[in-house]
Design an enzyme around this catalytic site. Structure first.
Site, PDB file in Angstrom:
ATOM      1  N   GLY A  74       0.816  -1.205   0.000  1.00 23.64           N
ATOM      2  CA  GLY A  74       0.000   0.000   0.000  1.00 23.64           C
ATOM      3  C   GLY A  74       0.847   1.251   0.000  1.00 23.64           C
ATOM      4  N   PRO A  75       0.229   2.411  -0.082  1.00 20.01           N
ATOM      5  CG  PRO A  75      -1.395   4.068   0.023  1.00 20.01           C
ATOM      6  CD  PRO A  75      -1.236   2.606  -0.195  1.00 20.01           C
ATOM      7  CB  SER A  94      -6.888   3.033 -15.861  1.00 18.06           C
ATOM      8  OG  SER A  94      -5.946   3.926 -15.332  1.00 18.06           O
ATOM      9  CE  LYS A 104      -7.048   3.688 -11.306  1.00 18.54           C
ATOM     10  NZ  LYS A 104      -7.301   2.985 -12.579  1.00 18.54           N
TER      11      LYS A 104
END
Length: 790
Positions: free
Chosen positions: A348-349, A671, A714
């Site tokens: 993850g970030p 995307s 997102k």
């Protein structure tokens, strides 16, 4: 008496009256002065230079006081002259006379000043005695000079002889030369000689200590050798002294049988070896490493599932998947009594709690915690260790961590596994394959140990920001748990329950002195942070509390309540607006969604049309895949020109420029296909795009909307930016389960399978009625449900 004589400069020595010296001369002026004086009276004056580095000193570079000397003997060699000279008296240079080949000066002899007295006699006796003592302490001096000093001398002669015998700096010698008062000169020599004796005593003491230590070491070595002989005679060779202690420790370590045999073999080799052999130290370190490892020591795990859940929830908010996996592990362990440690990977970030939850997991399980950062490691030996043939060899990071934990079943965190490099020294990620494979790590081989170590009971947790850089073979061994970015509500709860308390304690404050209102925390989150995690949020809270701490330290009393209106006074102007969406609908601009290492982001696609020849310009540091998406979008529009109300040859007289802002940031991926297509259609048809609509999805040449990844990140980014409608490919409808309920409550989701449906939703005006009719039968809307806290 005045006289005119040749002046010869000396770099760093002084000729004292009543002393003999042998000097070597090589400078042209010095040679000329010697030659001229030797054929006449053989009288010269030697004067010390102020700066010894000057090769051609002038009269201003010389001291005023020198020594009148006689040249006793002179030997010429190649380019040099060796001369034996004897000092006669002190002289003062009155003036320099002009001469082409060497320095010539008018000088005046300076007589010594003293009156015989008991004090001067006592000083002479003391100096003679102390000089003899210095010689006994090891002072080096010419024997003839020593004999002259010990002979009967006048006070003036003794002072000059001692001045030439002591180890003095040139400036100290010059100082003695300029002293005309003999008593004063003797007193100064007393101080200088006392200082030199003190240095000689320290040197002798140091030499004595060194000798004692050497003799002690030699004596101990001899006694140990004798003890070995005695032990051999008694038949107790293997159990003698230090070897007996090592053997006892090996037995207490409860090693596997093959490891124990290996350790005993090394001890026997050490016992037969001379202790001064360099290899003895290497073998001893190796045996001590084997003894120090926890071969049979385990930490009893906590099987209380409810207690473990409570600990995990106390330390971290959210992260449900990671917590659920740990509880599952505990449940299996409780039922079976034994299970292999899982190999987890938290992806993850930055700032979402991947590293910190590892410590909480260890606390919940009741185990030791070890953390090793792999960021930047490029040497395989960092993982597997160095072979013992190398000087300074050590085990790898994994074995060192196990030793530090003191347990064979710790929670072992390998941080930043995605940042492991590779070069000519090997590939560390390949070395991790064995350690992180449940089928192999029961016999992990470290190059230093040379014996297998069981890692099957270790719970390995790895962390990564991106998975793409992890080799496929290593990624296949990891159970990946994705950590998405936090929503605003989650950040608010984390700040309120964790961060504020932590920073208050760090800044010496408590809830009696200061408190944050709910609006203040939300104001900081909305206007001073833009991140997936909470690190920057914690810094902002710390910044506010530091200023409060300053006020309290200056004497402010009473409780301080921080409101949203006060935040700008502490943190400065607002950094981010609440919404990032455009102020109005724009032609040729659409809103896309992107995934980054730091979480989700929204990005704007801008399209401009210009007169041209059908070229397509792509800017914004786009990657190859994103460029292909733009090309595919243009091809789709050309094939659908009639349906979009465009002429078939519309592209032949225009150039299309597609730009994605923030040009310094690299962008790639498929995307953005839907967003690029929408922006180009908007620019061609002059119909603006709805600013509150964002979209993500890949587009094909036939206009199909294909599934993409990173939906949760997102969507959270769109929610932060104030987006109200999100268009997603129909195949991504399943990903809504991962999205927090408070986000789904605020956003309307539209699921599409074709580009026509996207245009019908995103454009502010309809293209054609027939297109609208087609869309109404295709599009699927997600209707948000009321959010329930339970």
């Amino acid at each position: 008496m005045e006289r005119i004589v040749a002046i010869i400069p000396i770099r760093d020595g002084i000729i004292f009256p009543n002393t003999d010296s042998v000097l070597t001369f090589g400078r042209p002026k010095s040679l000329a002065a010697l030659e001229s004086s030797y054929v006449n009276e053989r009288i010269v004056v030697f004067v010390l230079q102020k700066n010894s580095r000057l090769n051609e000193p002038t009269n201003n570079d010389l001291y005023e006081i020198g020594t009148l000397a006689r040249i006793e003997r002179m030997i010429r060699t190649d380019g040099e002259i060796n001369a034996q000279v004897r000092g006669i008296s002190r002289v003062k240079i009155l003036s320099y006379e002009p001469h082409d080949n060497f320095l010539l000066a008018r000088v005046e002899e300076i007589p010594d000043e003293y009156i015989a007295s008991p004090e001067i006699e006592a000083l002479c006796n003391h100096l003679t005695h102390e000089f003899r003592r210095a010689m006994n302490l090891g002072k080096s001096a010419d024997f003839l000079l020593f004999m002259n000093i010990m002979s009967e001398n006048s006070p003036s002669e003794l002072a000059d002889l001692l001045s030439s015998a002591l180890e003095l700096k040139p400036q100290e010698r010059q100082e003695l030369l300029e002293m005309t008062d003999v008593k004063q000169r003797l007193q100064r020599l007393t101080d200088l000689l006392a200082k030199e004796i003190k240095v000689l005593e320290l040197e002798r003491r140091i030499a004595s200590k060194t000798q004692q230590q050497f003799e002690k070491g030699a004596r101990e070595a001899m006694l140990k050798e004798r003890l070995k002989v005695i032990e051999k005679e008694l038949g107790n060779d293997d159990e003698a002294g230090e070897m007996r202690e090592l053997m006892l420790k090996i037995k207490e370590a409860k090693m596997p049988k093959d490891v124990e045999e290996k350790a005993k073999k090394e001890v026997r080799k050490l016992n037969a070896m001379n202790q001064f052999n360099p290899e003895a130290g290497y073998i001893r370190n190796y045996v001590e490493w084997l003894i120090s490892l926890p071969w049979s020591i385990e930490t009893s795990s906590n099987d209380d599932i409810k207690k473990a859940e409570k600990i995990l929830n106390e330390d971290h908010y959210g992260l449900d998947k990671a917590k659920e996996r740990i509880v599952e592990y505990l449940a299996v362990h409780k039922l079976t009594g034994k299970t292999r440690g899982p190999i987890l990977c938290f992806s993850g970030p930055p700032g979402v709690g991947k590293t910190s939850i590892g410590r909480s997991i260890a606390r919940a399980l009741g185990r030791k915690f070890v953390r090793v950062s792999l960021g930047g490691i490029r040497d395989e030996a960092e993982i597997r260790g160095h072979r013992r043939t190398y000087v300074g060899a050590l085990p790898g990071r994994i074995i060192q961590g196990i030793k530090d934990a003191g347990s064979k079943n710790p929670v072992f965190m390998l941080d930043e596994i995605d940042k492991v490099g590779a070069d000519f020294r090997g590939d560390p990620s390949s070395a991790l394959l064995e350690a992180l494979d449940p089928e192999q790590n029961s016999e992990f081989s470290d190059h230093y140990l040379e014996v297998p170590f069981d890692l099957s009971n270790v719970m390995f947790i790895t962390t990564a920001n991106v998975l793409d850089t992890i080799p496929p073979a290593l990624r296949d061994r990891l159970e990946i748990i994705n950590f998405a970015g936090y929503t605003h509500d989650e950040k608010y709860k984390i700040a309120k329950d964790f961060l504020v308390k932590k920073q208050m304690e760090m800044n010496g404050l408590d809830s009696k002195k200061v408190s944050f209102s709910d609006d203040a925390l939300k104001f900081i989150i909305h206007h001073y942070t833009r991140e997936a995690g909470v690190r920057n949020l914690e810094r902002r809270i710390a910044g506010v509390l530091r200023k409060i701490a300053k006020q309290v330290a200056e004497g402010k009393t009473g409780k301080i309540v921080i409101t949203s209106k006060q935040i700008p006074t502490y943190l400065g102007p607002i950094k981010f607006s609440a919404n990032l969406i455009e102020k109005k609908n724009e032609v040729g601009m659409s809103t896309g969604l992107a995934w980054t290492e730091a979480g989700g982001e929204i990005l704007f696609i801008e399209v401009a049309l210009m007169a041209g020849k059908g070229s397509m310009i792509l800017t914004g540091q786009l990657g190859d895949v994103m460029k292909e998406s733009a090309t595919a979008a243009m091809s789709y529009i050309r094939t659908r020109a009639k349906a979009l109300g465009l002429s078939e040859n519309f592209y032949q007289k225009i150039d299309v420029h597609v730009h994605v802002p923030e040009g310094a940031v690299p962008k790639d991926g498929p995307s953005a296909g839907l967003a690029i297509t929408t922006a180009i259609v908007s620019a061609l048809t002059k119909i603006p795009v709805n600013r509150k609509v964002a979209m993500t999805g890949e587009v094909t040449l036939r206009g199909r909307a294909l599934e993409i990844g990173g939906v949760k990140e997102k969507v959270i980014a769109a929610h932060r930016a104030g987006i109200k409608t999100i268009i997603l490919p129909k195949d991504n409808q399943k990903d809504l389960e991962e999205i927090p309920a408070e986000v789904k409550r605020d956003i309307e989701f539209k699921f599409v399978s074709h580009m026509d449906e996207v245009l019908a939703i995103a454009l502010a005006k309809p293209l054609k009625p027939k297109l609208e009719e087609r869309v109404s039968s295709r599009s699927v809307a997600y209707t948000p449900q009321p959010y329930k806290a339970d």
